[in-house]
Write a protein that holds these residues in place. Structure first.
Motif: not given
Length: 293
Positions: A144-154, A202-210
């Motif tokens: 949820r944190r990953q989704a929230r942060d990536a979506w917000f910064w995008s 946004a990129y760092e949030a999107e790829t956080r779990s990679n």
């Protein structure tokens, strides 16, 4: 009274030409991916088109393809090295004025600028839309944190360049949201917040779990909603091929499950007023096509 469409329409000849160029891009994309062993598959409206029409949705003017992040990152330099004379890679890393987290494989010498991007200073052309899918943490709280942060910064990235983004609704709610968006754009502009910095966030949030070796789900969080492109890995593999125009394109093996989650009864034709496309503010075909008109 019959409700009128709220968007412009192509004439049949122009739409066919756009689809032909996009199909050419798709074939070149498939060729380079297949030669280098990269995974890819059609999604969203392209999946509906394959199942319902065996090709483009008749009024559609784009092709959507997804790739796992690792394969996506390998693809971009390969396109630039092997096909750089024909295509450019359009994304916010290479062109900071481009305000989206999707990447476009764009045909050089063409112009295709949607109304929403009409003031963007970037070489926007006829394109193939590429969606990098990132691993989603199997820990629900972390996901949820990953989704929230990536979506917000995008969305902040969009507001940095576009004060009044296009909304899928109207009325007083749209006016309030546009007022908030305009204010956010003004603040970001006054503070000179770097577009490259926002993209990096946004990129760092999107790829956080990679860094995980394996997860159950993949997603592209930076869309209209964070979970509209959520894919269970078990629904993707093994890939299967379906006819799309005159090619056989890869799709998730459980494509029905993906499309039902996104659209409901996707085999039912939508009413005419909802048959939307990306009718461009500016459109030019490459020189060879214009000379043959």
């Amino acid at each position: 009274m019959k409700k009128k469409k709220q968007f412009k329409e192509y004439d049949d000849f122009t739409l066919k030409r756009i689809q032909e160029v996009e199909l050419e891009i798709l074939k070149d994309f498939m060729d380079i991916c297949d030669r280098h062993g990269l995974d890819y598959f059609g999604i969203a409206g392209t999946g509906i088109g394959a199942l319902r029409h065996h090709g483009f949705i008749p009024w559609d003017d784009d092709i959507d393809v997804a790739m796992p992040r690792d394969d996506f990152e390998k693809l971009l330099p390969l396109v630039e090295k092997e096909m750089g004379d024909k295509y450019l890679i359009m994304n916010a890393e290479r062109y900071p004025n481009y305000p989206l987290m999707t990447t476009r494989m764009t045909m050089r010498g063409t112009k295709f600028k949607e109304e929403a991007l009409k003031n963007i200073d970037a070489p926007l052309g006829i394109f193939l839309d590429l969606y990098p899918l990132d691993k989603v943490s199997d820990n629900p709280k972390e996901a949820r944190r990953q989704a929230r942060d990536a979506w917000f910064w995008s969305k902040i990235l969009i507001l940095r360049s576009i004060p009044f983004p296009m909304l899928g609704f109207s009325g007083w709610k749209a006016k309030i949201i546009h007022a908030i968006c305009g204010l956010a754009h003004l603040v970001l502009s006054i503070l000179h917040v770097p577009k490259t910095w926002i993209y990096k966030k946004a990129y760092e949030a999107e790829t956080r779990s990679n860094h995980y070796t394996k997860t159950k789900n993949l997603d592209f969080f930076c869309d209209t909603t964070p979970y509209m492109n959520l894919y269970a890995v078990k629904d993707i593999y093994p890939l299967r091929k379906l006819p799309f125009e005159d090619v056989e394109l890869n799709f998730p093996h459980n494509l029905h499950n993906n499309l039902t989650g996104m659209y409901g009864d996707y085999m039912q034709l939508p009413p005419e007023e909802k048959r939307k496309n990306h009718y461009p503010y500016e459109l030019e075909f490459f020189k060879e096509m214009k000379e043959n008109d």
